[in-house]
Design a protein around this motif. Structure first.
Motif, mmCIF file in Angstrom:
data_model
loop_
_atom_site.group_PDB
_atom_site.id
_atom_site.type_symbol
_atom_site.label_atom_id
_atom_site.label_comp_id
_atom_site.label_asym_id
_atom_site.label_seq_id
_atom_site.Cartn_x
_atom_site.Cartn_y
_atom_site.Cartn_z
ATOM 1 N N TYR A 187 -6.875 3.674 4.124
ATOM 2 C CA TYR A 187 -7.332 3.039 3.092
ATOM 3 C C TYR A 187 -8.508 2.126 3.119
ATOM 4 N N ILE A 188 -8.332 1.240 4.169
ATOM 5 C CA ILE A 188 -9.292 0.110 4.323
ATOM 6 C C ILE A 188 -10.384 0.565 4.930
ATOM 7 N N ALA A 189 -10.219 1.652 5.597
ATOM 8 C CA ALA A 189 -11.292 2.312 6.589
ATOM 9 C C ALA A 189 -12.479 2.989 5.549
ATOM 10 N N VAL A 190 -11.821 3.557 4.658
ATOM 11 C CA VAL A 190 -12.409 4.291 3.557
ATOM 12 C C VAL A 190 -13.036 3.061 2.634
ATOM 13 N N SER A 191 -12.301 2.182 2.260
ATOM 14 C CA SER A 191 -12.929 1.185 1.397
ATOM 15 C C SER A 191 -14.058 0.547 1.893
ATOM 16 N N ALA A 192 -14.007 0.252 3.336
ATOM 17 C CA ALA A 192 -15.005 -0.689 3.868
ATOM 18 C C ALA A 192 -16.349 0.617 3.987
ATOM 19 N N THR A 193 -15.921 1.689 4.262
ATOM 20 C CA THR A 193 -17.205 2.632 4.233
ATOM 21 C C THR A 193 -17.944 2.807 2.994
ATOM 22 N N ASN A 194 -17.088 2.669 1.911
ATOM 23 C CA ASN A 194 -17.658 2.717 0.774
ATOM 24 C C ASN A 194 -18.250 1.390 0.079
ATOM 25 N N GLY A 195 -18.048 0.221 0.775
ATOM 26 C CA GLY A 195 -18.193 -1.011 0.250
ATOM 27 C C GLY A 195 -17.331 -1.462 -0.847
ATOM 28 N N CYS A 196 -16.405 -1.111 -1.116
ATOM 29 C CA CYS A 196 -15.636 -1.637 -2.276
ATOM 30 C C CYS A 196 -14.982 -2.831 -2.217
ATOM 31 N N GLU A 197 -15.422 -3.857 -2.563
ATOM 32 C CA GLU A 197 -15.021 -5.177 -2.443
ATOM 33 C C GLU A 197 -13.460 -5.272 -2.857
ATOM 34 N N TYR A 198 -13.250 -4.701 -4.042
ATOM 35 C CA TYR A 198 -11.792 -5.158 -4.698
ATOM 36 C C TYR A 198 -10.882 -4.493 -3.674
ATOM 37 N N CYS A 199 -11.064 -2.958 -3.254
ATOM 38 C CA CYS A 199 -10.304 -2.338 -2.612
ATOM 39 C C CYS A 199 -10.020 -2.747 -1.063
ATOM 40 N N ILE A 200 -11.050 -3.311 -0.466
ATOM 41 C CA ILE A 200 -10.960 -3.771 0.589
ATOM 42 C C ILE A 200 -9.890 -5.168 0.821
ATOM 43 N N ALA A 201 -10.079 -6.016 -0.429
ATOM 44 C CA ALA A 201 -9.500 -7.311 -0.478
ATOM 45 C C ALA A 201 -7.959 -6.916 -0.953
ATOM 46 N N SER A 202 -7.778 -5.944 -1.594
ATOM 47 C CA SER A 202 -6.311 -5.830 -2.059
ATOM 48 C C SER A 202 -5.406 -4.959 -0.862
ATOM 49 N N HIS A 203 -6.319 -3.954 -0.256
ATOM 50 C CA HIS A 203 -5.500 -3.391 0.496
ATOM 51 C C HIS A 203 -5.418 -4.034 1.845
ATOM 52 N N THR A 204 -6.289 -4.976 2.264
ATOM 53 C CA THR A 204 -5.965 -5.924 3.541
ATOM 54 C C THR A 204 -4.949 -6.748 3.165
ATOM 55 N N ALA A 205 -4.589 -7.199 2.128
ATOM 56 C CA ALA A 205 -3.774 -7.905 1.588
ATOM 57 C C ALA A 205 -2.405 -7.216 1.928
ATOM 58 N N GLY A 206 -2.392 -6.103 1.373
ATOM 59 C CA GLY A 206 -1.091 -5.016 1.465
ATOM 60 C C GLY A 206 -0.911 -4.724 2.926
ATOM 61 N N ALA A 207 -1.992 -4.708 3.753
ATOM 62 C CA ALA A 207 -1.776 -4.222 5.138
ATOM 63 C C ALA A 207 -1.183 -5.442 5.900
ATOM 64 N N ARG A 208 -1.642 -6.667 5.455
ATOM 65 C CA ARG A 208 -1.155 -7.755 6.214
ATOM 66 C C ARG A 208 0.649 -8.048 5.724
ATOM 67 N N ALA A 209 0.859 -7.693 4.617
ATOM 68 C CA ALA A 209 2.182 -7.924 4.063
ATOM 69 C C ALA A 209 3.202 -6.921 5.143
ATOM 70 N N LYS A 210 2.460 -5.593 5.288
ATOM 71 C CA LYS A 210 3.221 -4.828 6.136
ATOM 72 C C LYS A 210 3.243 -4.709 7.557
ATOM 73 N N GLY A 211 2.685 -5.997 8.122
ATOM 74 C CA GLY A 211 2.675 -6.426 9.487
ATOM 75 C C GLY A 211 1.216 -6.416 10.077
ATOM 76 N N MET A 212 -0.038 -5.992 9.637
ATOM 77 C CA MET A 212 -1.268 -6.090 10.260
ATOM 78 C C MET A 212 -1.616 -7.534 10.625
ATOM 79 N N ASP A 213 -1.972 -7.776 11.903
ATOM 80 C CA ASP A 213 -2.480 -9.077 12.648
ATOM 81 C C ASP A 213 -3.794 -8.891 12.890
ATOM 82 N N ASP A 214 -4.621 -9.902 13.300
ATOM 83 C CA ASP A 214 -6.145 -10.067 13.429
ATOM 84 C C ASP A 214 -6.533 -9.173 14.367
ATOM 85 N N THR A 215 -5.554 -8.591 15.120
ATOM 86 C CA THR A 215 -6.036 -7.826 16.494
ATOM 87 C C THR A 215 -6.047 -6.369 15.847
#
Lengths: 130, 130, 130, 130, 130, 130
Positions: free
Chosen positions: D70-98
């Motif tokens: 989801y984030i990869a698609v949103s970054a490709t489209n430049g959707c600021e809202y979706c990048i912010a919300s799904h990055t938060a969602g991914a971090r909550a599910k365990g994504m780290d900086d690496t």
């Protein structure tokens, strides 16, 4: 941020475009888009001429529907300025929340099916080729 | 190239969607888009449900205008399949060469001004923010 | 159409990249992408280096998942070549029709919501900003 | 800026969706995306149904990987809202900086090679067509 | 918002890239782009290497023209950061308001004709295929 | 597929544009793009006028560089027709394989960094705002 060219400081060729925008729209307000591209007068002239013809000239597509099409493209491209200005334009021409919601639903669905068609590499049906 | 799922070889859940497409459109032809995404039945069901509601359900926007909006988005995204299929759909609903030309002119102009607004980094007018 | 540079006619620097592609993939086939960009050796070298590191180097994201991400981006951009080649790559790594269908559903849904977020000009929640 | 519909002022059909969002996520917070599209209840219902099925339903792709796509698609489209919300969602599910860095590297590389494939007009290899 | 990695707190491998940026540009300022992607050092290294080679290495295209091409792509994609940073870069290399206006006019016109070509489904002329 | 309007069957207003294309380019060949959009004469006239002014009028950017910018935008958008026709145009103006490779490298790199800037949500530096 681009410098916005106000009427008072504008060259004669820029003022002529601003005057035509005001006369065409029957409204004195010149929005930032025109004040920004006025930094390059040939682009201002050509762009206003195109927008004027396409959006306000005679045609088969209703002026409100033209605004909806404009918004659908701008939302697809993610152009914040164009979404804001044409949404205001469409509301002034009669768009209410329901019509905007329907428009967004169509644009969103098209964006969805566009990617399914791409990803599944679907061949165009013979009957759609003629 | 994706395998196209024909009615005869389709599972029951896929056939139910094909039957609903035929009934809704009052036309026996199932176009390749549906036969391709039928490789994943939940996507077929969800996508058909959305397209059916958005494109054929009751609403303020005329069915022909909905097709025009769909085409404008698809041309912006460069989706060959969707342009071909929805152009055929719009022509069946009454679009002639002039209306198509006007549509293309609006979509093209929006794509042009979207990039001017981006490139010039134009701030949204206060009056467009409310 | 770009001339495809075959191994036999390639310069030494291009052959070195082709050799590394073969060694890394443990497969003699060089696909057209590399043969095309070999027309500009520095672009061939830099691009292969990036793809090799990002797609085959050590990392937290599973190689099959990397292919899925690649396909999602390529379907969003409508890049026919990249969709075809990375779908083949993902299938070779174990993607079946169901997984591909799920991937398409996610990519399509993201493309849909991206445009709703754009069109509705939704402000980012404070909690998503940190 | 779109009016955000709060639970207290929402219609019953909108509240039903909000309740399902809360139950599905086991979290009381309703983010702005849903409050904005609630201005058009059918779009709210259809969109939530799709996101719920695609992002939280059973499937072969891990929930964290779904967020990455989801984030990869949103970054490709430049959707600021979706990048912010799904990055938060991914971090909550365990994504780290690496992992985020790897994801960005894959998405960026795909965007790069997509344009090389387009620009060089590379023919799809026969072996990728089946 | 991503944490920006300052020189003082950076690891040795990140500092080495920052040092090379400073030496290459003969300027001490490190802009936010690099400080952000420094959260994933391999992406920082690879991206800087690519940008350095492509934008500052020897070549047939003049450095100012390279910046114009970069801006045209960034305006097409709507990348606010990249538009702002490369516009500053181009101005430092001599771009004035007229040249920027011409650039925007070309990029806008290309975006316009790209959609006409898509929408009208125009077959490529035989003479353009060789 | 759109019907292509040949000179012999064209209306007088369309012929006038074709004549101007031939005179401007000092070449009798009318490529398919113009023959297709000739289905809507106002779009043909407006588009030719814009392309003529922007691509062949006097200006600070060299005609060959204008073609390169056009190709970079078209490759970013994945417009097959425009890539093919403007690549032919650029080659006629002197672009060789090396210059094309450099152009592709710049466009590809910009597409890559655009997504890193989007994904990392990088704030624009104060010094780039003025």
């Amino acid at each position: 941020m681009t410098k916005l060219i106000e009427y008072e400081e504008a060259s004669e060729e820029v003022r002529a475009v601003y005057d035509d925008i005001r006369a065409t729209r029957q409204n004195d307000y010149i929005n930032n888009f025109w004040k920004a591209i006025a930094n390059h007068p040939p682009t201002l002239q050509r762009t206003w001429q195109a927008v004027k013809e396409v959006m306000t000239g005679p045609g088969e597509i209703d002026p409100l529907m033209r605004e909806l099409i404009y918004i659908a493209v701008s939302a697809t491209n993610g152009c914040e300025y164009c979404i804001a200005s044409h949404t205001a334009g469409a509301r002034a021409k009669g768009m209410d929340d329901t019509m905007f919601g329907e428009l967004m639903a169509i644009a969103a669905t098209a964006n969805m099916t566009n990617r399914l068609a791409n990803g599944y590499q679907i061949p165009v049906d013979e009957r759609f080729k003629t």
